[in-house]
Design a protein around this motif. Structure first.
Motif, PDB file in Angstrom:
ATOM      1  N   ALA A  77     -18.720  -4.883 -15.869  1.00 31.00           N
ATOM      2  CA  ALA A  77     -17.349  -5.408 -15.907  1.00 31.00           C
ATOM      3  C   ALA A  77     -16.512  -4.807 -14.774  1.00 31.00           C
ATOM      4  O   ALA A  77     -15.744  -5.513 -14.110  1.00 31.00           O
ATOM      5  N   LYS A  78     -16.708  -3.484 -14.544  1.00 36.56           N
ATOM      6  CA  LYS A  78     -15.954  -2.816 -13.472  1.00 36.56           C
ATOM      7  C   LYS A  78     -16.352  -3.370 -12.096  1.00 36.56           C
ATOM      8  O   LYS A  78     -15.505  -3.633 -11.254  1.00 36.56           O
ATOM      9  N   LYS A  79     -17.690  -3.535 -11.891  1.00 34.84           N
ATOM     10  CA  LYS A  79     -18.174  -4.047 -10.604  1.00 34.84           C
ATOM     11  C   LYS A  79     -17.718  -5.486 -10.388  1.00 34.84           C
ATOM     12  O   LYS A  79     -17.339  -5.894  -9.270  1.00 34.84           O
ATOM     13  N   LYS A  80     -17.758  -6.255 -11.468  1.00 32.49           N
ATOM     14  CA  LYS A  80     -17.314  -7.646 -11.366  1.00 32.49           C
ATOM     15  C   LYS A  80     -15.845  -7.719 -10.980  1.00 32.49           C
ATOM     16  O   LYS A  80     -15.455  -8.536 -10.126  1.00 32.49           O
ATOM     17  N   LYS A  81     -15.037  -6.868 -11.583  1.00 30.72           N
ATOM     18  CA  LYS A  81     -13.607  -6.849 -11.276  1.00 30.72           C
ATOM     19  C   LYS A  81     -13.365  -6.456  -9.823  1.00 30.72           C
ATOM     20  O   LYS A  81     -12.536  -7.048  -9.126  1.00 30.72           O
ATOM     21  N   THR A  82     -14.147  -5.447  -9.364  1.00 25.76           N
ATOM     22  CA  THR A  82     -14.012  -5.007  -7.957  1.00 25.76           C
ATOM     23  C   THR A  82     -14.428  -6.118  -6.996  1.00 25.76           C
ATOM     24  O   THR A  82     -13.762  -6.365  -5.988  1.00 25.76           O
ATOM     25  N   ASP A  83     -15.572  -6.773  -7.327  1.00 24.87           N
ATOM     26  CA  ASP A  83     -16.061  -7.858  -6.473  1.00 24.87           C
ATOM     27  C   ASP A  83     -15.063  -9.013  -6.407  1.00 24.87           C
ATOM     28  O   ASP A  83     -14.837  -9.607  -5.339  1.00 24.87           O
ATOM     29  N   GLN A  84     -14.482  -9.336  -7.548  1.00 25.05           N
ATOM     30  CA  GLN A  84     -13.503 -10.421  -7.585  1.00 25.05           C
ATOM     31  C   GLN A  84     -12.269 -10.084  -6.752  1.00 25.05           C
ATOM     32  O   GLN A  84     -11.737 -10.938  -6.038  1.00 25.05           O
ATOM     33  N   ARG A  85     -11.832  -8.812  -6.844  1.00 22.93           N
ATOM     34  CA  ARG A  85     -10.673  -8.385  -6.044  1.00 22.93           C
ATOM     35  C   ARG A  85     -10.992  -8.459  -4.556  1.00 22.93           C
ATOM     36  O   ARG A  85     -10.184  -8.956  -3.752  1.00 22.93           O
ATOM     37  N   ASN A  86     -12.196  -7.971  -4.199  1.00 22.75           N
ATOM     38  CA  ASN A  86     -12.601  -8.024  -2.785  1.00 22.75           C
ATOM     39  C   ASN A  86     -12.705  -9.473  -2.287  1.00 22.75           C
ATOM     40  O   ASN A  86     -12.331  -9.782  -1.152  1.00 22.75           O
ATOM     41  N   PHE A  87     -13.241 -10.318  -3.176  1.00 24.29           N
ATOM     42  CA  PHE A  87     -13.394 -11.726  -2.822  1.00 24.29           C
ATOM     43  C   PHE A  87     -12.021 -12.377  -2.577  1.00 24.29           C
ATOM     44  O   PHE A  87     -11.819 -13.108  -1.594  1.00 24.29           O
ATOM     45  N   LYS A  88     -11.067 -12.089  -3.451  1.00 26.88           N
ATOM     46  CA  LYS A  88      -9.718 -12.638  -3.299  1.00 26.88           C
ATOM     47  C   LYS A  88      -9.068 -12.145  -2.010  1.00 26.88           C
ATOM     48  O   LYS A  88      -8.385 -12.895  -1.308  1.00 26.88           O
ATOM     49  N   GLU A  89      -9.299 -10.872  -1.681  1.00 25.22           N
ATOM     50  CA  GLU A  89      -8.732 -10.308  -0.457  1.00 25.22           C
ATOM     51  C   GLU A  89      -9.340 -10.978   0.784  1.00 25.22           C
ATOM     52  O   GLU A  89      -8.642 -11.248   1.758  1.00 25.22           O
ATOM     53  N   GLU A  90     -10.657 -11.249   0.704  1.00 28.20           N
ATOM     54  CA  GLU A  90     -11.321 -11.921   1.828  1.00 28.20           C
ATOM     55  C   GLU A  90     -10.789 -13.347   2.002  1.00 28.20           C
ATOM     56  O   GLU A  90     -10.519 -13.799   3.126  1.00 28.20           O
ATOM     57  N   ILE A  91     -10.630 -14.065   0.869  1.00 29.17           N
ATOM     58  CA  ILE A  91     -10.108 -15.426   0.911  1.00 29.17           C
ATOM     59  C   ILE A  91      -8.681 -15.432   1.471  1.00 29.17           C
ATOM     60  O   ILE A  91      -8.313 -16.272   2.306  1.00 29.17           O
TER      61      ILE A  91
END
Length: 296
Positions: free
Chosen positions: A129-143
């Motif tokens: 859950a923590k990794k997923k949240k981090t990945d989603q945040r990174n993904f949003k920042e990249e977008i």
């Protein structure tokens, strides 16, 4: 006669870029035959508009300088659009890859307590859950970074295009200002009454500074003169001058109308009635006189 802003002369005459002078003449003749107001009495308003559009398109394309400048401008715009489309496609490819990577990571999270293919111990639910949240945040920042970059590029391109359009308009306006308004005067002598050059100058000087008046072209009792105003002069209204009684009545016709357009009380622009004129505005004064002499 200047081309209206945004008009495509090739489209009006159903021609392609690279057409020859003969093809332009043939296409113009076809449009004149099709849209002549006398042949379209049930649709006269549209016919007159199409007839004038065809005349403007012919004048524009038959001028090699104007045609080359138009073709070059259109080519620059086409290349800019292709470049923009290419950048958008590249950005779209990056977005798709990011989405695929995210979906792949989300799929890995769904393995739960199963052992990974490489034999390593899977993460706990909390770690996933923590990794997923981090990945989603990174993904949003990249977008967001991609979106900002795209907006910056688009704004720069719009600014460049606006600057280019402004430059082209200024160049076109300057080239139009160099045109010399030329008016053809016709009258018949009556009871020995005739107009001298001084009479003509006094009669038409109120419409603008006169740069030249041709010698009279005579045949029996008929007379013609070509009147030139200074380049860029807004001499509209001169075509309505009829002379002073008891002197003969004068009829006027623009060979090269003024660039500027005056307006009626109804705020509608005054249109030239010389829709059937030949392409005379690019001739020298000597050539004009020679052609008009042959028209008697």
């Amino acid at each position: 006669m200047p081309l209206k802003p945004g008009a495509n002369p090739y489209k009006i005459l159903h021609l392609e870029k690279g057409c020859t002078d003969k093809e332009i003449q043939k296409a113009y003749r076809a449009q004149c035959l099709k849209w002549h107001p006398d042949k379209n009495l049930d649709n006269k308003e549209e016919a007159e508009r199409r007839f004038i559009e065809a005349k403007e398109a012919f004048d524009f394309l038959y001028d090699k300088e104007k045609r080359e400048e138009y073709d070059n401008r259109e080519e620059r715009i086409r290349m800019a659009q292709e470049h923009h489309s290419k950048r958008m496609a590249e950005a779209d490819g990056k977005r798709k890859k990011l989405i695929e990577d995210l979906e792949k990571r989300e799929k890995e999270f769904s393995n739960g307590g199963k052992r990974s293919a490489d034999g390593s111990t899977p993460m706990t639910a909390a770690q996933q859950a923590k990794k997923k949240k981090t990945d989603q945040r990174n993904f949003k920042e990249e977008i967001e970074a991609i979106r900002r970059q795209l907006e910056k590029e688009v704004n720069e391109e719009v600014k460049q295009k606006a600057t280019l359009m402004k430059t082209e308009r200024e160049k076109h306006q300057k080239s139009q200002e160099k045109l010399t308004p030329r008016l053809l005067l016709k009258w018949k002598t009556s009871e020995g009454l005739d107009y001298s050059e001084d009479d003509i100058r006094k009669l038409f000087s109120t419409f603008g500074i006169i740069s030249h008046i041709s010698s009279a072209i005579e045949k029996k009792d008929r007379r013609k003169r070509i009147l030139e105003f200074e380049s860029g002069a807004n001499a509209w209204g001169a075509e309505l001058e009829t002379g002073n009684a008891p002197m003969p009545e004068i009829t006027c016709e623009w060979l090269q109308p003024p660039v500027e357009t005056v307006k009626k009380a109804s705020d509608e622009p005054v249109k030239s009635t010389n829709t059937g004129a030949n392409n005379l505005e690019h001739m020298s004064l000597d050539d004009l006189e020679a052609q008009i002499m042959g028209g008697f």
